[in-house]
Every structure is written in C-alpha cells, then in structure tokens.
Scaffold this motif. Structure first.
Motif, PDB file in Angstrom:
ATOM      1  N   CYS A 138      21.722   4.483 -14.678  1.00  0.00           N
ATOM      2  CA  CYS A 138      21.862   3.920 -13.329  1.00  0.00           C
ATOM      3  C   CYS A 138      20.468   3.674 -12.747  1.00  0.00           C
ATOM      4  O   CYS A 138      19.683   4.608 -12.601  1.00  0.00           O
ATOM      5  CB  CYS A 138      22.636   4.876 -12.432  1.00  0.00           C
ATOM      6  SG  CYS A 138      24.306   5.262 -13.012  1.00  0.00           S
ATOM      7  N   ILE A 139      20.178   2.410 -12.417  1.00  0.00           N
ATOM      8  CA  ILE A 139      18.876   2.040 -11.861  1.00  0.00           C
ATOM      9  C   ILE A 139      19.059   1.807 -10.370  1.00  0.00           C
ATOM     10  O   ILE A 139      19.829   0.934  -9.960  1.00  0.00           O
ATOM     11  CB  ILE A 139      18.314   0.783 -12.535  1.00  0.00           C
ATOM     12  CG1 ILE A 139      18.471   0.844 -14.053  1.00  0.00           C
ATOM     13  CG2 ILE A 139      16.841   0.592 -12.168  1.00  0.00           C
ATOM     14  CD1 ILE A 139      18.151  -0.453 -14.756  1.00  0.00           C
TER      15      ILE A 139
ATOM     16  N   ASP B  48       9.932   2.807 -10.636  1.00  0.00           N
ATOM     17  CA  ASP B  48       9.399   3.293 -11.911  1.00  0.00           C
ATOM     18  C   ASP B  48       9.609   2.291 -13.036  1.00  0.00           C
ATOM     19  O   ASP B  48       8.812   2.223 -13.979  1.00  0.00           O
ATOM     20  CB  ASP B  48      10.058   4.622 -12.288  1.00  0.00           C
ATOM     21  CG  ASP B  48       9.561   5.771 -11.427  1.00  0.00           C
ATOM     22  OD1 ASP B  48       8.509   5.605 -10.782  1.00  0.00           O
ATOM     23  OD2 ASP B  48      10.229   6.819 -11.389  1.00  0.00           O
ATOM     24  N   VAL B  49      10.701   1.529 -12.945  1.00  0.00           N
ATOM     25  CA  VAL B  49      11.010   0.564 -14.004  1.00  0.00           C
ATOM     26  C   VAL B  49      10.330  -0.776 -13.757  1.00  0.00           C
ATOM     27  O   VAL B  49       9.768  -1.383 -14.673  1.00  0.00           O
ATOM     28  CB  VAL B  49      12.533   0.363 -14.133  1.00  0.00           C
ATOM     29  CG1 VAL B  49      12.856  -0.687 -15.187  1.00  0.00           C
ATOM     30  CG2 VAL B  49      13.215   1.684 -14.466  1.00  0.00           C
ATOM     31  N   SER B  50      10.331  -1.245 -12.512  1.00  0.00           N
ATOM     32  CA  SER B  50       9.879  -2.606 -12.209  1.00  0.00           C
ATOM     33  C   SER B  50       8.373  -2.760 -12.164  1.00  0.00           C
ATOM     34  O   SER B  50       7.867  -3.886 -12.207  1.00  0.00           O
ATOM     35  CB  SER B  50      10.466  -3.066 -10.862  1.00  0.00           C
ATOM     36  OG  SER B  50       9.982  -2.255  -9.812  1.00  0.00           O
ATOM     37  N   THR B  51       7.628  -1.657 -12.055  1.00  0.00           N
ATOM     38  CA  THR B  51       6.170  -1.770 -11.994  1.00  0.00           C
ATOM     39  C   THR B  51       5.568  -2.145 -13.336  1.00  0.00           C
ATOM     40  O   THR B  51       4.395  -2.490 -13.408  1.00  0.00           O
ATOM     41  CB  THR B  51       5.543  -0.449 -11.509  1.00  0.00           C
ATOM     42  OG1 THR B  51       6.038   0.632 -12.311  1.00  0.00           O
ATOM     43  CG2 THR B  51       5.871  -0.193 -10.049  1.00  0.00           C
TER      44      THR B  51
ATOM     45  N   LYS C 268      11.820  -3.052 -20.549  1.00  0.00           N
ATOM     46  CA  LYS C 268      12.883  -2.958 -21.557  1.00  0.00           C
ATOM     47  C   LYS C 268      12.647  -1.781 -22.483  1.00  0.00           C
ATOM     48  O   LYS C 268      13.579  -1.041 -22.831  1.00  0.00           O
ATOM     49  CB  LYS C 268      12.956  -4.260 -22.345  1.00  0.00           C
ATOM     50  CG  LYS C 268      13.381  -5.461 -21.518  1.00  0.00           C
ATOM     51  CD  LYS C 268      13.185  -6.746 -22.293  1.00  0.00           C
ATOM     52  CE  LYS C 268      13.424  -7.970 -21.417  1.00  0.00           C
ATOM     53  NZ  LYS C 268      13.075  -9.227 -22.110  1.00  0.00           N
ATOM     54  N   LEU C 269      11.391  -1.581 -22.893  1.00  0.00           N
ATOM     55  CA  LEU C 269      11.073  -0.446 -23.760  1.00  0.00           C
ATOM     56  C   LEU C 269      11.315   0.869 -23.036  1.00  0.00           C
ATOM     57  O   LEU C 269      11.785   1.843 -23.639  1.00  0.00           O
ATOM     58  CB  LEU C 269       9.618  -0.530 -24.223  1.00  0.00           C
ATOM     59  CG  LEU C 269       9.302  -1.608 -25.264  1.00  0.00           C
ATOM     60  CD1 LEU C 269       7.795  -1.739 -25.458  1.00  0.00           C
ATOM     61  CD2 LEU C 269       9.979  -1.276 -26.596  1.00  0.00           C
ATOM     62  N   LEU C 270      10.989   0.901 -21.745  1.00  0.00           N
ATOM     63  CA  LEU C 270      11.204   2.108 -20.959  1.00  0.00           C
ATOM     64  C   LEU C 270      12.688   2.443 -20.878  1.00  0.00           C
ATOM     65  O   LEU C 270      13.094   3.590 -21.077  1.00  0.00           O
ATOM     66  CB  LEU C 270      10.607   1.913 -19.569  1.00  0.00           C
ATOM     67  CG  LEU C 270      10.479   3.145 -18.668  1.00  0.00           C
ATOM     68  CD1 LEU C 270       9.320   2.959 -17.704  1.00  0.00           C
ATOM     69  CD2 LEU C 270      11.749   3.413 -17.906  1.00  0.00           C
ATOM     70  N   LEU C 271      13.512   1.439 -20.571  1.00  0.00           N
ATOM     71  CA  LEU C 271      14.958   1.675 -20.512  1.00  0.00           C
ATOM     72  C   LEU C 271      15.517   2.000 -21.891  1.00  0.00           C
ATOM     73  O   LEU C 271      16.485   2.759 -22.001  1.00  0.00           O
ATOM     74  CB  LEU C 271      15.651   0.448 -19.920  1.00  0.00           C
ATOM     75  CG  LEU C 271      15.401   0.222 -18.429  1.00  0.00           C
ATOM     76  CD1 LEU C 271      15.982  -1.115 -17.986  1.00  0.00           C
ATOM     77  CD2 LEU C 271      15.980   1.361 -17.599  1.00  0.00           C
TER      78      LEU C 271
END
Length: 341
Positions: free
Chosen positions: A138-139, A171-174, A181-184
């Motif tokens: 969940c983002i 944290d994801v969009s920065t 994508k790699l982070l998720l």
C-alpha cells in the motif's frame, strides 16, 4: 460511544452517507462536526486506556480501533489549515503505535533493504490466516504520512486473511522511475520472504499520485497479481496536455487514435486492475469510463469504482469506509483470499 468497532464503523458510514451542511442557524457547521468526532476519538482512547489497565486486552484493542475510525472522520472535516488537523493526525499516529502491543497479528515498523544498501521504512501487518495468505503493498497518498494511511486501514484489515506493507509516497517518488520500481520490487521481495505470505498472490495499491506509481510497477514486475491503480491515465493526461500545448486543437489525433493510445499502457499490465475514479484519486470519471470502454473488447481485466462524495465548505468529503471496504474486497477476490470479516 459504548459500541464496538463494527457499530462505530456503521455509525461513521451512515454519518458520511447522509452528510449535509445546512445553512440553518441551528445546524452544527462542519467545524463542530469535526470537533465532535475528534472528541469521540478521545473518549475511545480513554476507554482503551482503562481496559488496558484492567488487563482487558481485546476491549483495549477494539477501543483503539474505534478511536482511529473516529479520528479519520474528524480529519476529513476539520479545517486543514488549523492546529486541529495537526492534533488529530498526531492522535492517529499515537493510536497506531498503541495497537502494536494488543494485536494477535504481527504488526511492526519495518525497514526494507534496497539494492544500493539504503533502507525504506514502512509498517507491516501479517494476515490473520494460519496458512500462507495474500499480501498488498500500500503506497500512501502524496503529502500523507504512512502512519495516517495505517490508521485508516487498520480498523478495516484487522482479522482479514491478507497481509499489508504500507510505505510513503515520498520515499518512493523521490527516486527516478527505474529506481522506484526497483524499490517496490524490494518491497515485494520483503513480503515474499514472510512466513505467512503466499508469494504468488501479492498486489499493489496506490492512492492519489501513488496510483500512477502502482501502474508503472505492476506493468514492470510480472509478479504483481492485482493492482489498484490509475490504469496509466495520469501519464496519458500529461501526454495529451503536451499535445495540446505543442499543436493546434484541430490538429489533435482522431478519436480512434486517442482510444488506442489511452489503452496502450493498461494493456501492458498482465494482472487484474481496479481504477478508482474521483474522490481521493487523480483519475477523472469521464476518462476512466472511456478507458473501461476501450478495454471492453480486449483481454483486459479492468474494473472501475467511484467513491461516494458529499460537498462541504472544505471541499468534497469521501465516504472512505465504503470505498476502502470495496477496494479490499476486490483485492481479496482477485488475490484468492477466503476471509469474510
């Protein structure tokens, strides 16, 4: 005030379904309603503290979940520029922290290791199922702390046979698109490594601008089994705006070409898709309907949901309870969960 979680959520649902702000001088205004729900949250907090001191762990947990529901209603009604919104948000974070010691399900703040040795923090809640169960990444919505998202979701998902990992939009969009994508993907790896998670049944759910991130991730990582996302419409809207800016209106592509381009990205997703139009989402209802029509004859498993909204002096207020319940029932259905809270 003396009810359990189920009755509290029914009351909140009925209130939001029938929300209206009268011009009558005797009618409470939106500020008063927000304050009333905030006080109700305070009451449940106090009830939970007493129950906890008496050793009634189950009652203390139920009271805290009631408080989180009341505070979430209040958060949508109080003035977003006032100190009250800060207090309510702080109370939600406190409630999330309190729940850790009262839940039978595993609930903790975790750090997901990233490929460049950095870490991403988030909240992980295991499922209530005794065997391996589905899970959802969940983002949170932009400008919304991940604790706020958890405060809204915990009263909904407690007792369901689904695990969740909640992370923040910031944290994801920065990161760059590829790094996001790699982070998720690392988040998906984290869930796959949990003992009570079925690695073949992991979905992704993005709110606000995070819905676009969820689309890109689901299209990139074939392991995603279901996605609540924007279906590529945010990127499509930006591309269309660029066309309008660079060309004359009469030179825009014909409808057939527009239809093909609109559905181009969603066809890259190989999993079932749920698009939330209006409300908290970034997707307009007309574009979502057009996308669904474009995909009607194609082999695309796409559904559309429209949150129920009410008007207020602070803008539209969404009945988040019915919306969230629909979204998670859809996720459970597509991920093959058998829970029925």
């Amino acid at each position: 005030m003396s009810g359990n979680l189920a009755s509290t959520r029914r009351s909140a649902t009925a209130f939001l379904d029938n929300l209206s702000f009268s011009c009558s001088p005797d009618a409470p205004d939106w500020r008063e309603w927000g304050e009333k729900w905030a006080r109700l949250g305070d009451y449940h907090f106090q009830r939970g503290t007493i129950n906890s001191a008496e050793g009634a762990v189950d009652k203390a947990r139920d009271a805290c979940l009631c408080a989180l529901t009341a505070f979430e209603v209040a958060r949508r009604l109080v003035n977003p520029d006032s100190s009250e919104i800060e207090r309510v948000s702080a109370d939600i974070e406190v409630g999330v922290q309190r729940l850790g010691s009262t839940l039978e399900q595993k609930f903790e703040k975790v750090r997901v290791e990233y490929w460049d040795q950095s870490e991403l923090s988030g909240y992980y809640l295991s499922s209530s199922a005794p065997a391996a169960a589905p899970a959802v990444i969940c983002i949170a919505k932009e400008d919304e702390p991940v604790a706020t998202l958890m405060g809204r979701l915990l009263p909904l998902v407690i007792g369901r046979n689904v695990a969740i990992l909640a992370v923040s939009h910031e944290d994801v969009s920065t990161h760059s698109s590829a790094s996001s994508k790699l982070l998720l993907s690392s988040c998906l790896d984290f869930l796959s490594g949990q003992p009570k998670v079925d690695a073949s049944r992991i979905g992704v759910y993005g709110e606000g601008l995070s819905a676009s991130i969820a689309t890109d991730f689901a299209a990139w990582d074939s392991r995603v089994a279901a996605a609540v996302c924007d279906g590529g419409l945010w990127n499509w809207a930006r591309m269309l705006a660029s066309i309008d800016w660079m060309t004359r209106v009469e030179d825009r592509p014909k409808e057939d070409a527009i239809s093909a381009r609109r559905s181009q990205q969603v066809r890259r997703l190989k999993c079932p898709i749920l698009v939330v139009a209006g409300g908290r989402g970034i997707v307009s209802l007309p574009e979502a309907i057009k996308l669904q029509q474009d995909c009607a004859t194609a082999d695309v498993d796409i559904e559309l949901t429209i949150p129920k909204m009410s008007s207020s002096p602070v803008g539209e207020v969404e009945n988040f309870l019915t919306s969230d319940d629909y979204i998670f029932r859809w996720l459970e259905h597509k991920l093959g969960s058998n829970s029925c809270p």
